[in-house]
Enzyme design. Sequence first.
Site, PDB file in Angstrom:
ATOM      1  N   ASP A   1       8.881  21.417  14.852  1.00 46.28           N
ATOM      2  CA  ASP A   1       8.685  22.863  14.981  1.00 46.28           C
ATOM      3  C   ASP A   1       7.352  23.103  15.671  1.00 46.28           C
ATOM      4  O   ASP A   1       6.295  22.817  15.117  1.00 46.28           O
ATOM      5  CB  ASP A   1       8.700  23.524  13.601  1.00 46.28           C
ATOM      6  CG  ASP A   1       8.806  25.044  13.673  1.00 46.28           C
ATOM      7  OD1 ASP A   1       8.464  25.614  14.729  1.00 46.28           O
ATOM      8  OD2 ASP A   1       9.234  25.655  12.676  1.00 46.28           O
TER       9      ASP A   1
ATOM     10  N   CYS B   1      23.608  27.865  15.365  1.00 41.28           N
ATOM     11  CA  CYS B   1      22.452  28.147  14.525  1.00 41.28           C
ATOM     12  C   CYS B   1      22.744  29.407  13.712  1.00 41.28           C
ATOM     13  O   CYS B   1      23.831  29.978  13.797  1.00 41.28           O
ATOM     14  CB  CYS B   1      21.195  28.326  15.373  1.00 41.28           C
ATOM     15  SG  CYS B   1      21.260  29.752  16.497  1.00 41.28           S
TER      16      CYS B   1
ATOM     17  N   HIS C   1      10.659  36.870  13.786  1.00 36.56           N
ATOM     18  CA  HIS C   1      11.839  36.224  14.357  1.00 36.56           C
ATOM     19  C   HIS C   1      11.513  35.648  15.726  1.00 36.56           C
ATOM     20  O   HIS C   1      11.139  36.381  16.643  1.00 36.56           O
ATOM     21  CB  HIS C   1      12.974  37.245  14.479  1.00 36.56           C
ATOM     22  CG  HIS C   1      14.280  36.643  14.904  1.00 36.56           C
ATOM     23  ND1 HIS C   1      15.221  36.200  13.991  1.00 36.56           N
ATOM     24  CD2 HIS C   1      14.801  36.400  16.136  1.00 36.56           C
ATOM     25  CE1 HIS C   1      16.262  35.721  14.644  1.00 36.56           C
ATOM     26  NE2 HIS C   1      16.018  35.827  15.946  1.00 36.56           N
ATOM     27  N   SER C   2      11.635  34.341  15.854  1.00 34.90           N
ATOM     28  CA  SER C   2      11.392  33.699  17.140  1.00 34.90           C
ATOM     29  C   SER C   2      12.628  33.790  18.026  1.00 34.90           C
ATOM     30  O   SER C   2      13.757  33.592  17.567  1.00 34.90           O
ATOM     31  CB  SER C   2      11.006  32.230  16.935  1.00 34.90           C
ATOM     32  OG  SER C   2       9.789  32.133  16.231  1.00 34.90           O
TER      33      SER C   2
ATOM     34  N   ARG D   1       6.270  26.098  16.872  1.00 32.95           N
ATOM     35  CA  ARG D   1       5.906  27.514  16.882  1.00 32.95           C
ATOM     36  C   ARG D   1       4.543  27.752  16.250  1.00 32.95           C
ATOM     37  O   ARG D   1       4.077  26.981  15.429  1.00 32.95           O
ATOM     38  CB  ARG D   1       6.961  28.331  16.129  1.00 32.95           C
ATOM     39  CG  ARG D   1       8.315  28.355  16.799  1.00 32.95           C
ATOM     40  CD  ARG D   1       9.347  29.033  15.934  1.00 32.95           C
ATOM     41  NE  ARG D   1       9.629  28.277  14.712  1.00 32.95           N
ATOM     42  CZ  ARG D   1      10.524  28.635  13.808  1.00 32.95           C
ATOM     43  NH1 ARG D   1      11.215  29.766  13.978  1.00 32.95           N
ATOM     44  NH2 ARG D   1      10.730  27.895  12.734  1.00 32.95           N
TER      45      ARG D   1
ATOM     46  N   GLN E   1      20.653  36.050  11.362  1.00 30.25           N
ATOM     47  CA  GLN E   1      19.446  36.460  10.649  1.00 30.25           C
ATOM     48  C   GLN E   1      18.802  37.687  11.284  1.00 30.25           C
ATOM     49  O   GLN E   1      18.315  38.570  10.580  1.00 30.25           O
ATOM     50  CB  GLN E   1      18.445  35.302  10.607  1.00 30.25           C
ATOM     51  CG  GLN E   1      18.871  34.178   9.682  1.00 30.25           C
ATOM     52  CD  GLN E   1      17.780  33.139   9.532  1.00 30.25           C
ATOM     53  OE1 GLN E   1      17.158  32.712  10.500  1.00 30.25           O
ATOM     54  NE2 GLN E   1      17.531  32.701   8.314  1.00 30.25           N
TER      55      GLN E   1
END
Length: 213
Positions: free
Chosen positions: A126, A65, A51-52, A128, A70
């Site tokens: 993205d 979001c 999980h970011s 990440r 989540q």
Amino acid sequence: MSIRYIASSKLPTPFGEFTMHGFEDTETGKEHVALSMGDIGNGEPVLARAHSECLTGDALFSLRCDCGFQLEEALRSVSVAGRGVVLYLRQEGRGIGLLNKIRAYNLQDQGADTVEANERLGFGADMRNYSMCQPMLAHLGVSAIRLMTNNPRKVKALSDAGVTVAERVALEVGRNPHNRGYLDTKASKLGHYLQQTGQPGVAISHQDDEAGA
């Protein structure tokens, strides 16, 4: 990337008591955390989430979001299973940082979708990376995971980083009027598996046994 283990402690939560493990990326100084529960080092695939960080969703209850939803569902799922790990990774805003995320939100307020906003700021959709995950999991004795995600790119990124993803487990929660467009963009432009989407022809998958391929 050089990941250094720092310390562990108990972390009581509304979902049960976890063990919190702290790690430091010695190259960037970023700090990452793993929350574990139960026996995760017995060789069996472990229910897990990478999980970011999302300050707005995780801590400020944003409805723009699905991140906070989540995170809660991942912790709850681990607690129900009695065994699992949640990696909390310090890469806010899909890797662009908090202030740039606010700039992206401003562009979204003017009509851009989440991908367009990032690109107008000069970033990829993205940014990440998940190279810190394998050494974190290895330290915890985890050899394979059942990854809670709707994002096939995350499955591939973790696999490419050396993590064995035995299964993908859907984590579709938190849809509301404020994030409907955001989730539809995730499905249509980023390939996320989402069942409750307004986009036609989007793949639906709740458990994908071939996700690690």
